[in-house]
Write a protein that holds these residues in place. Structure first.
Motif, mmCIF file in Angstrom:
data_model
loop_
_atom_site.group_PDB
_atom_site.id
_atom_site.type_symbol
_atom_site.label_atom_id
_atom_site.label_comp_id
_atom_site.label_asym_id
_atom_site.label_seq_id
_atom_site.Cartn_x
_atom_site.Cartn_y
_atom_site.Cartn_z
ATOM 1 N N ILE A 82 62.649 59.020 35.848
ATOM 2 C CA ILE A 82 63.252 58.369 34.674
ATOM 3 C C ILE A 82 62.523 58.782 33.397
ATOM 4 O O ILE A 82 63.141 58.991 32.324
ATOM 5 N N ALA A 83 61.189 58.909 33.476
ATOM 6 C CA ALA A 83 60.400 59.241 32.285
ATOM 7 C C ALA A 83 60.714 60.633 31.760
ATOM 8 O O ALA A 83 60.681 60.868 30.535
ATOM 9 N N ILE A 84 60.990 61.577 32.674
ATOM 10 C CA ILE A 84 61.247 62.957 32.201
ATOM 11 C C ILE A 84 62.734 63.222 31.993
ATOM 12 O O ILE A 84 63.114 64.351 31.646
ATOM 13 N N THR A 85 63.573 62.210 32.178
ATOM 14 C CA THR A 85 65.009 62.411 31.938
ATOM 15 C C THR A 85 65.310 62.798 30.488
ATOM 16 O O THR A 85 66.150 63.686 30.231
ATOM 17 N N PRO A 86 64.663 62.178 29.480
ATOM 18 C CA PRO A 86 64.949 62.602 28.097
ATOM 19 C C PRO A 86 64.627 64.073 27.830
ATOM 20 O O PRO A 86 65.180 64.680 26.905
ATOM 21 N N ALA A 87 63.729 64.653 28.643
ATOM 22 C CA ALA A 87 63.394 66.068 28.468
ATOM 23 C C ALA A 87 64.386 66.970 29.170
ATOM 24 O O ALA A 87 64.184 68.198 29.203
ATOM 25 N N ALA A 97 64.646 61.135 44.759
ATOM 26 C CA ALA A 97 63.856 59.908 44.608
ATOM 27 C C ALA A 97 64.736 58.672 44.761
ATOM 28 O O ALA A 97 64.334 57.682 45.393
ATOM 29 N N LEU A 98 65.951 58.701 44.188
ATOM 30 C CA LEU A 98 66.855 57.561 44.329
ATOM 31 C C LEU A 98 67.291 57.369 45.780
ATOM 32 O O LEU A 98 67.392 56.248 46.283
ATOM 33 N N TYR A 99 67.546 58.487 46.486
ATOM 34 C CA TYR A 99 67.908 58.394 47.908
ATOM 35 C C TYR A 99 66.763 57.782 48.719
ATOM 36 O O TYR A 99 66.974 56.892 49.549
ATOM 37 N N THR A 100 65.538 58.259 48.476
ATOM 38 C CA THR A 100 64.384 57.727 49.206
ATOM 39 C C THR A 100 64.176 56.252 48.895
ATOM 40 O O THR A 100 63.852 55.449 49.784
ATOM 41 N N LEU A 101 64.341 55.890 47.630
ATOM 42 C CA LEU A 101 64.180 54.484 47.236
ATOM 43 C C LEU A 101 65.197 53.596 47.939
ATOM 44 O O LEU A 101 64.857 52.519 48.455
ATOM 45 N N ALA A 102 66.453 54.020 47.976
ATOM 46 C CA ALA A 102 67.498 53.205 48.598
ATOM 47 C C ALA A 102 67.316 53.104 50.110
ATOM 48 O O ALA A 102 67.695 52.097 50.722
ATOM 49 N N ALA A 103 66.746 54.145 50.723
ATOM 50 C CA ALA A 103 66.557 54.127 52.179
ATOM 51 C C ALA A 103 65.297 53.402 52.601
ATOM 52 O O ALA A 103 65.069 53.207 53.801
ATOM 53 N N SER A 104 64.472 52.975 51.650
ATOM 54 C CA SER A 104 63.207 52.333 51.984
ATOM 55 C C SER A 104 63.424 50.858 52.322
ATOM 56 O O SER A 104 64.536 50.333 52.272
ATOM 57 N N GLU A 105 62.317 50.195 52.668
ATOM 58 C CA GLU A 105 62.359 48.777 53.028
ATOM 59 C C GLU A 105 62.108 47.867 51.836
ATOM 60 O O GLU A 105 61.830 46.681 52.015
ATOM 61 N N SER A 116 69.525 51.099 38.183
ATOM 62 C CA SER A 116 70.168 50.840 36.883
ATOM 63 C C SER A 116 69.419 51.538 35.758
ATOM 64 O O SER A 116 70.033 52.119 34.849
ATOM 65 N N MET A 117 68.078 51.483 35.810
ATOM 66 C CA MET A 117 67.297 52.166 34.782
ATOM 67 C C MET A 117 67.569 53.675 34.802
ATOM 68 O O MET A 117 67.726 54.302 33.745
ATOM 69 N N SER A 118 67.624 54.253 35.996
ATOM 70 C CA SER A 118 67.889 55.690 36.087
ATOM 71 C C SER A 118 69.283 56.026 35.575
ATOM 72 O O SER A 118 69.466 57.020 34.839
ATOM 73 N N MET A 119 70.279 55.188 35.951
ATOM 74 C CA MET A 119 71.643 55.468 35.504
ATOM 75 C C MET A 119 71.758 55.328 33.988
ATOM 76 O O MET A 119 72.403 56.158 33.317
ATOM 77 N N VAL A 120 71.127 54.325 33.418
ATOM 78 C CA VAL A 120 71.180 54.139 31.963
ATOM 79 C C VAL A 120 70.492 55.307 31.261
ATOM 80 O O VAL A 120 70.959 55.821 30.227
ATOM 81 N N GLY A 121 69.336 55.749 31.825
ATOM 82 C CA GLY A 121 68.634 56.878 31.215
ATOM 83 C C GLY A 121 69.485 58.142 31.233
ATOM 84 O O GLY A 121 69.575 58.861 30.223
ATOM 85 N N SER A 154 76.410 60.305 34.637
ATOM 86 C CA SER A 154 75.406 59.326 35.081
ATOM 87 C C SER A 154 75.761 58.763 36.460
ATOM 88 O O SER A 154 74.889 58.608 37.328
ATOM 89 N N LEU A 155 77.053 58.458 36.665
ATOM 90 C CA LEU A 155 77.472 57.954 37.981
ATOM 91 C C LEU A 155 77.331 59.018 39.050
ATOM 92 O O LEU A 155 76.930 58.733 40.187
ATOM 93 N N GLY A 156 77.661 60.267 38.721
ATOM 94 C CA GLY A 156 77.574 61.341 39.709
ATOM 95 C C GLY A 156 76.157 61.639 40.148
ATOM 96 O O GLY A 156 75.920 62.065 41.283
ATOM 97 N N LEU A 157 75.183 61.426 39.242
ATOM 98 C CA LEU A 157 73.793 61.727 39.582
ATOM 99 C C LEU A 157 73.053 60.553 40.209
ATOM 100 O O LEU A 157 71.969 60.757 40.789
ATOM 101 N N THR A 158 73.597 59.361 40.091
ATOM 102 C CA THR A 158 72.871 58.178 40.615
ATOM 103 C C THR A 158 73.597 57.477 41.773
ATOM 104 O O THR A 158 72.953 57.048 42.733
ATOM 105 N N ALA A 159 74.908 57.318 41.689
ATOM 106 C CA ALA A 159 75.625 56.544 42.712
ATOM 107 C C ALA A 159 75.583 57.200 44.094
ATOM 108 O O ALA A 159 75.267 56.526 45.089
#
Length: 437
Positions: A82-87, A97-105, A116-121, A154-159
């Protein structure tokens, strides 16, 4: 450390926090691809920021390499993406990273907040860059298409990575739950099998005890009488030939009866309750109580009903013929009892008389039978033998199980059994059995 599901495997072979080497090689390859992507994108970032190209490349490589930690710290990797998205760099890292996060416990609220933060960014960066392209004339579509393109990007890269991660995580948890349930069922089945084996072993031992008791009660009494008659025959063979002939006939009758009972007992053990041994053999452990009861019915007349209280006169007559002074006294009105009650009462008296023949030959014996309203009581008491060495002369062996067998029989019907020496030097056996068994 935050687990992703695979890390819960107890036995791992991979390095550091990886469970398997395959997972380590996969994360290393993704990290290299992400570093290369961010390195190339760092050149444009350096140009836009007024920095030297090597600085942008080093920054991009370092940022992209963070993907190597996705299994250990997925939140940190998502925050870096998310931090390097503006670059305008780290698109591969963001997706993985989003896939790993969603698959975690992790809790769903944390996953939802970071997604949501990633999609907004991504939405903001896409909107700004698309708007700049329209202003500069780099793109052909109008201003009205900028929000649509930004939202679609944004939806294509996050959803997709979020949904795929949620599905994979749910499937993994389901498989682990099924595996744990299968392991639990396997342990329960193993425990049940062990308990069933223990119960089967206990049943086999119990049936061995019952069969040994039946064999002892059915055969030992007549064999003991045979030994007593044989000893008397030896004593009078020369002095009184007529009495010797009579004793010899009694010994023959007793032997034939003992053989008949033994044959019927073995037939019960082989076939159950009268089945043909050629057509339906029954194993020892399956004989059960039916075999014990059927064995008790294998007495004087083949196919007869088994010993009962009405047979006591004959039993006492046999002991009297062997030289025992025995008398019977009955209190109360005689009546019919359950077969197992009458058989047990008969066996108690029979075994008590056998013990008198063994240990107190020639002693006067009193047999008392009492019919009560809810129970039947019996007592066999012998006086001291006139010649204590008489029993030893007969050389009757003692297995030491007669009293134990009587007590087990009576206790099985809920009765009370007591035995012991009397003050006069004799021995007394007493038993009380409920009328209903």
């Amino acid at each position: 450390m935050t687990t992703t599901g695979e890390d819960r495997i107890t036995a791992g072979t991979g390095p550091w926090w990886w469970v398997r080497w395959r997972s380590a090689w996969l994360d290393g390859g993704l990290a290299v691809a992400s570093a290369v992507e961010c390195g190339f994108e760092g050149v444009q970032f350096a140009g836009d920021a007024g920095l030297a190209d090597p600085v942008g490349v080093v920054f991009g490589v370092l940022a992209g390499s963070v993907l190597l930690l996705r299994r250990r710290w997925p939140i940190a990797v998502v925050l870096v993406s998310i931090a390097i998205t503006p670059a305008a760099m780290g698109f591969l890292m963001g997706i993985v990273a989003l896939y790993t996060l969603a698959a975690s416990e992790l809790p769903r609220r944390i996953i939802g907040a970071l997604a949501s933060m990633s999609m907004v960014g991504v939405l903001i960066v896409s909107y700004v860059r698309a708007h700049q392209g329209v202003v500069r004339g780099d793109v052909a579509f109008g201003e009205w298409a900028v929000p649509f393109l930004s939202l679609t990007t944004s939806l294509g890269l996050t959803a997709p990575p979020i949904l795929l991660g949620l599905y994979v995580g749910a499937r993994r948890r389901l498989m682990e739950s099924l595996r744990e349930r299968a392991d639990s069922l396997e342990r329960e089945l193993q425990l049940l099998a062990e308990r069933a084996e223990e119960r089967a072993e206990w049943a086999r031992n119990e049936e061995r005890t019952r069969i040994a008791r039946e064999m002892h009660d059915v055969v030992a009494h007549r064999v003991s009488l045979m030994v007593v008659h044989a000893a008397a025959l030896q004593a009078v063979a020369r002095k009184d030939p007529e009495k010797a002939v009579k004793n010899a006939a009694l010994v023959g009758d007793m032997g034939r009866q003992a053989l008949t009972e033994l044959r019927e007992m073995l037939g019960v053990l082989r076939t159950g309750d009268g089945l043909s041994p050629r057509t339906q053999p029954v194993p020892l452990a399956a004989v059960g109580a039916a075999a014990a009861a059927a064995a008790s019915r294998a007495v004087d007349d083949e196919g007869g009903d088994g010993p009962c209280l009405a047979d006591l006169d004959e039993l006492l007559g046999q002991s009297a013929a062997a030289g025992m002074a025995v008398d019977l006294s009955v209190d109360g009105d005689s009546r019919a009892y359950a077969p197992e009650v009458e058989q047990t009462a008969y066996r108690v008296v029979q075994e008590a008389l056998t013990n008198v023949h063994k240990h107190a030959a020639g002693a006067k014996t009193h047999v008392r039978l009492a019919h009560r309203s809810a129970e039947i009581a019996m007592q066999v008491e012998n006086e001291p033998p006139p010649e204590p060495e008489a029993a030893s002369d007969a050389r009757l062996p003692s297995g030491g199980n007669g009293l134990v067998g009587m007590k087990e029989r009576v206790a099985a019907l809920g009765g009370v059994f007591v035995s012991g020496p009397t003050d006069a030097g004799g021995f007394r056996v007493s038993a009380v059995i409920p009328a209903e068994g």
